[in-house]
Design an enzyme around this catalytic site. Structure first.
Site, PDB file in Angstrom:
ATOM      1  N   MET A 112     -10.096 -12.674  37.423  1.00 39.56           N
ATOM      2  CA  MET A 112      -8.686 -12.384  37.134  1.00 39.56           C
ATOM      3  C   MET A 112      -7.786 -12.589  38.352  1.00 39.56           C
ATOM      4  O   MET A 112      -6.713 -11.978  38.443  1.00 39.56           O
ATOM      5  CB  MET A 112      -8.554 -10.941  36.633  1.00 39.56           C
ATOM      6  N   SER A 113      -8.195 -13.448  39.271  1.00 35.03           N
ATOM      7  CA  SER A 113      -7.387 -13.646  40.492  1.00 35.03           C
ATOM      8  C   SER A 113      -7.611 -15.050  41.031  1.00 35.03           C
ATOM      9  O   SER A 113      -8.097 -15.925  40.327  1.00 35.03           O
ATOM     10  CB  SER A 113      -7.800 -12.620  41.554  1.00 35.03           C
ATOM     11  N   TYR A 143      -2.195  -9.121  35.981  1.00 34.44           N
ATOM     12  CA  TYR A 143      -2.278  -8.156  34.865  1.00 34.44           C
ATOM     13  C   TYR A 143      -1.574  -6.840  35.173  1.00 34.44           C
ATOM     14  O   TYR A 143      -1.390  -6.026  34.275  1.00 34.44           O
ATOM     15  CB  TYR A 143      -3.737  -7.906  34.457  1.00 34.44           C
ATOM     16  N   GLU A 144      -1.189  -6.632  36.419  1.00 33.40           N
ATOM     17  CA  GLU A 144      -0.460  -5.397  36.745  1.00 33.40           C
ATOM     18  C   GLU A 144       0.987  -5.476  36.271  1.00 33.40           C
ATOM     19  O   GLU A 144       1.685  -4.465  36.281  1.00 33.40           O
ATOM     20  CB  GLU A 144      -0.512  -5.147  38.252  1.00 33.40           C
ATOM     21  N   ALA A 204     -14.801 -11.005  43.039  1.00 35.70           N
ATOM     22  CA  ALA A 204     -15.992 -10.788  42.209  1.00 35.70           C
ATOM     23  C   ALA A 204     -15.701 -11.461  40.878  1.00 35.70           C
ATOM     24  O   ALA A 204     -14.550 -11.479  40.429  1.00 35.70           O
ATOM     25  CB  ALA A 204     -16.232  -9.301  42.016  1.00 35.70           C
ATOM     26  N   SER A 262     -13.222  -7.527  45.335  1.00 31.51           N
ATOM     27  CA  SER A 262     -14.134  -6.412  45.070  1.00 31.51           C
ATOM     28  C   SER A 262     -15.405  -6.594  45.899  1.00 31.51           C
ATOM     29  O   SER A 262     -15.930  -7.702  45.989  1.00 31.51           O
ATOM     30  CB  SER A 262     -14.538  -6.383  43.598  1.00 31.51           C
ATOM     31  N   HIS A 319     -15.488  -1.987  34.615  1.00 29.20           N
ATOM     32  CA  HIS A 319     -14.944  -2.218  35.949  1.00 29.20           C
ATOM     33  C   HIS A 319     -15.815  -1.547  37.006  1.00 29.20           C
ATOM     34  O   HIS A 319     -16.086  -2.116  38.070  1.00 29.20           O
ATOM     35  CB  HIS A 319     -13.504  -1.693  36.018  1.00 29.20           C
ATOM     36  N   HIS A 373      -2.552  -8.288  41.305  1.00 33.32           N
ATOM     37  CA  HIS A 373      -3.043  -9.055  40.154  1.00 33.32           C
ATOM     38  C   HIS A 373      -1.929  -9.256  39.126  1.00 33.32           C
ATOM     39  O   HIS A 373      -1.087  -8.385  38.935  1.00 33.32           O
ATOM     40  CB  HIS A 373      -4.217  -8.323  39.486  1.00 33.32           C
ATOM     41  N   HIS A 410      -8.310  -0.840  45.006  1.00 32.11           N
ATOM     42  CA  HIS A 410      -7.568  -1.948  45.615  1.00 32.11           C
ATOM     43  C   HIS A 410      -6.432  -1.407  46.492  1.00 32.11           C
ATOM     44  O   HIS A 410      -5.293  -1.838  46.395  1.00 32.11           O
ATOM     45  CB  HIS A 410      -6.986  -2.887  44.554  1.00 32.11           C
ATOM     46  N   ASN A 434     -21.511  -9.804  37.604  1.00 33.84           N
ATOM     47  CA  ASN A 434     -22.063  -9.577  36.255  1.00 33.84           C
ATOM     48  C   ASN A 434     -22.168 -10.932  35.582  1.00 33.84           C
ATOM     49  O   ASN A 434     -21.518 -11.886  36.013  1.00 33.84           O
ATOM     50  CB  ASN A 434     -21.124  -8.663  35.444  1.00 33.84           C
TER      51      ASN A 434
HETATM   52  N1  HPA Z   1     -14.550 -11.428  33.641  1.00 34.37           N
HETATM   53  C1  HPA Z   1     -13.362 -11.429  34.274  1.00 34.37           C
HETATM   54  N2  HPA Z   1     -13.184 -10.974  35.497  1.00 34.37           N
HETATM   55  C2  HPA Z   1     -14.247 -10.473  36.147  1.00 34.37           C
HETATM   56  C3  HPA Z   1     -15.523 -10.436  35.560  1.00 34.37           C
HETATM   57  C4  HPA Z   1     -15.684 -10.937  34.240  1.00 34.37           C
HETATM   58  O1  HPA Z   1     -16.774 -10.939  33.650  1.00 34.37           O
HETATM   59  N3  HPA Z   1     -16.355  -9.894  36.484  1.00 34.37           N
HETATM   60  C5  HPA Z   1     -15.619  -9.609  37.580  1.00 34.37           C
HETATM   61  N4  HPA Z   1     -14.332  -9.964  37.383  1.00 34.37           N
END
Ligand code: HPA
Length: 285
Positions: free
Chosen positions: A212-213, A86-87, A114, A31, A248, A84, A62, A236
């Site tokens: 998540m990656s 989760y997909e 990210a 990201s 997101h 990913h 993506h 974040n």
């Molecule tokens: N948690 C999980 N995955 C993320 C986050 C988060 O806070 N920020 C960006 N990807």
């Protein structure tokens, strides 16, 4: 020969039917780096959907394709969009792109993403060089029949992130005047963000950032003997570290705001990864 290896070879045969290009460095764009192509001299684009058997990402923002060309003078392949877990793809499909880049010829993999900051000394917008990882909360991508053509059954993971590449990135950040944090990245399955209690647990376990990656790709790369490095943009503060709820779109927007500097750090670093160039000589390439 395993089914997974057959699939990989099918993807590779398609790649070779298009080009004789041999990238030295692979770059997975997370990201915030969706507009990275402008930093490359792109010679060829290959949409994932054209590659037989290749997993196609479904996440908004993506869009998926390989970009082949030069970063500085270094032949490289960049992945615009990653797959990913989760997909719903099995882990072995999630790491198929990494393995395909190995077959294309890469000796170095540069991972970007990210992530949510867990370390309370971090701030939104910081860059964190990944020095180690926790992947215990997702299945290993190496579960199942081992692909001996790629690597051994029980690969060592003592130095997942290459020490010379980390030194090169640190030096580059200093030269460019870009502040760089360092820390441990923890991968979750997603797609939900974490609860504050989970983040407190991850903090206790030694994680500095969560996403998540990446960790699974790093494992597949090390299995295949690729040198790995990675940088995360703290988009974040993780759940409960900050009181703000997570979305997101906000994550994407925060990463996008840092895109210029992120691109510069990545581009300048990779520019030094060419054979015989200043600062780094890859003995294996
Ligand atoms: N948690 C999980 N995955 C993320 C986050 C988060 O806070 N920020 C960006 N990807």
């Amino acid at each position: 020969m395993s089914r997974q290896y057959d699939k990989l070879e099918q993807c590779y045969a398609y790649y070779r039917s298009l080009t004789g290009f041999t990238p030295k460095v692979g770059l997975i764009l997370g990201s915030g780096l969706g507009g990275y192509a402008k930093n490359m001299e792109v010679e060829l684009e290959i949409p994932y959907r054209d590659i037989p058997g290749f997993p196609v990402s479904t996440v908004q923002g993506h869009e998926g394709k390989f970009l082949l060309g030069y970063i500085g003078s270094v032949p490289a392949v960049a992945m615009k969009g990653r797959v990913h877990y989760y997909e719903g793809y099995p882990m072995e499909d999630v790491v198929l792109p990494t393995r395909l880049m190995k077959r294309m010829g890469i000796g170095i993999l540069f991972l970007t993403n990210a992530s949510g900051g867990i370390n309370r000394k971090f701030s939104v917008g910081d860059f964190m060089m990944i020095t180690d990882q926790i992947s215990s909360f997702v299945p290993s991508p190496l579960i199942g029949e081992n692909v001996f053509e790629l690597g051994e059954r029980f690969p060592d993971m003592t130095h997942i992130y290459d020490r010379e590449l980390m030194a090169l990135i640190e030096r580059t950040a200093q030269e460019e005047g870009i502040p760089l944090q360092k820390g441990v990245y923890l991968q979750t399955t997603g797609p939900n963000f974490e609860s504050p209690a989970e983040i407190r647990m991850y903090e206790t376990l030694g994680a500095d950032a969560v996403g998540m990656s990446t960790a699974c790709e790093a494992i597949a790369a090390r299995h295949a003997g690729i040198r790995v490095c990675g940088i995360s943009c703290i988009s974040n503060m993780a759940s409960g570290i900050s009181e703000e709820e997570l979305s997101h779109l906000d994550v994407q927007a925060a990463a996008d705001r840092r895109a210029g500097e992120f691109e510069r750090l990545v581009t300048k670093s990779i520019g030094k990864m060419g054979k015989g160039r200043d600062g780094y000589e890859d003995k294996d390439l």
